[in-house]
Design an enzyme around this catalytic site. Structure first.
Site: not given
Length: 304
Positions: A16, A101, A155, A209
């Protein structure tokens, strides 16, 4: 124009947060749930790893003063340097049940980041607890500001070249939103939907995402559980191009390379069964896509 997809790193659990550092020609990214940050040197091909302890890490972005700003589950922190590995917490942002996140820095050097429930053992996005996250920003002076509540999985995000619009993804409603953006005040307003992955017009896209924007103002978005990256026109909400990958859990992307014409794409094999990994052995790879015929721009670094 025909693109080429190559694997540059294999066997990441949950890749990520890619960030391209043009000064070193290195890609920084995280392996989320094993608490690692990575530095892939595109010149030498070397991928080095640094473990940051017991807290999930989703953000690593260079600071203008040296070192990096990183996230550690519910906290924001400074990583002193790659060699020292020293981490100093600067703000606890969320309750223990949540986690920070995705994050990105705007053109003024302000860090934007979001949160969600800590989903370490949640297998599928549809099982995720909803409306328990938020969108924040961190200014250079260390102050944290909350902008939106009731987010499910915060996201990807990015901004137009003129800094008048901020794009932002909440993965669970499968929507991409645009906001009017005031870069001086660090505020957003006038929320509207520019792409809806749950609509009949955009099919088989999984969950939006991560996100990057090219110099033509088009959005490149990763499709989790759908194995692709799509280029979307935010003015019309239509898919302009699709790049298919040899695994399903595509997580994020950023432009890089010497002239920002390469697209680096992260993926995941987290919570996949051995049979699933055997079927798609490149799950968890970091990919580089060339030959797209578009380019991105230099990534911003944190001013604090």
């Amino acid at each position: 124009m025909s693109e080429k997809i190559e694997v540059v790193v294999k066997n990441i659990q949950h890749g990520e947060g890619p960030h391209w550092d043009d000064t070193t020609q290195c890609l920084y990214y995280v392996d989320y749930f094993v608490n690692d940050v990575h530095r892939y040197n595109a010149v030498t091909g070397d991928d080095s790893r640094l473990n940051l302890g017991d807290s999930s890490v989703s953000i690593i972005i260079p600071r203008q003063k040296g070192g990096f700003v990183v996230s550690q589950k519910t906290d924001l922190a400074f990583l002193d340097s790659w060699d020292s590995g020293k981490v100093t917490s600067i703000a606890k942002v969320e309750a223990d049940a949540n986690m920070i996140n995705d994050g990105k820095v705007d053109a003024s050097g302000r860090l934007w980041f979001g949160s969600c429930v800590c989903g370490k053992d949640i297998h599928e996005p549809e099982d995720w607890p909803k409306h328990q996250g938020s969108l924040y920003s961190l200014d250079a002076d260390g102050s944290v500001k909350k902008h939106i509540s009731n987010i499910s999985i915060s996201n990807g995000m990015d901004w137009t070249d003129d800094n008048s619009v901020m794009y932002y993804i909440d993965s669970i409603p499968r929507q991409v939103w645009a906001f009017d953006f005031d870069i001086t005040a660090g505020t957003i307003s006038n929320q509207r939907t520019v792409a809806d992955f749950s609509s009949t017009e955009i099919q088989d896209m999984g969950y939006a995402d991560g996100m990057a924007i090219d110099t033509e103002g088009k959005l490149w978005m990763t499709c989790f559980n759908a194995g692709k990256v799509v280029r979307i026109d935010p003015e019309t909400g239509t898919v302009m191009r699709t790049v298919k990958f040899p695994c399903e859990k595509i997580t994020s992307c950023c432009f890089g390379g010497a002239d920002f014409t390469d697209l680096y794409v992260t993926s995941s094999q987290y919570l996949m069964t051995p049979a699933q990994v055997e079927k798609t052995p490149l799950a968890g790879s970091i990919f580089k896509v060339t030959g797209l015929g578009v380019r991105g721009r230099k990534a911003n670094t944190f001013s604090g």
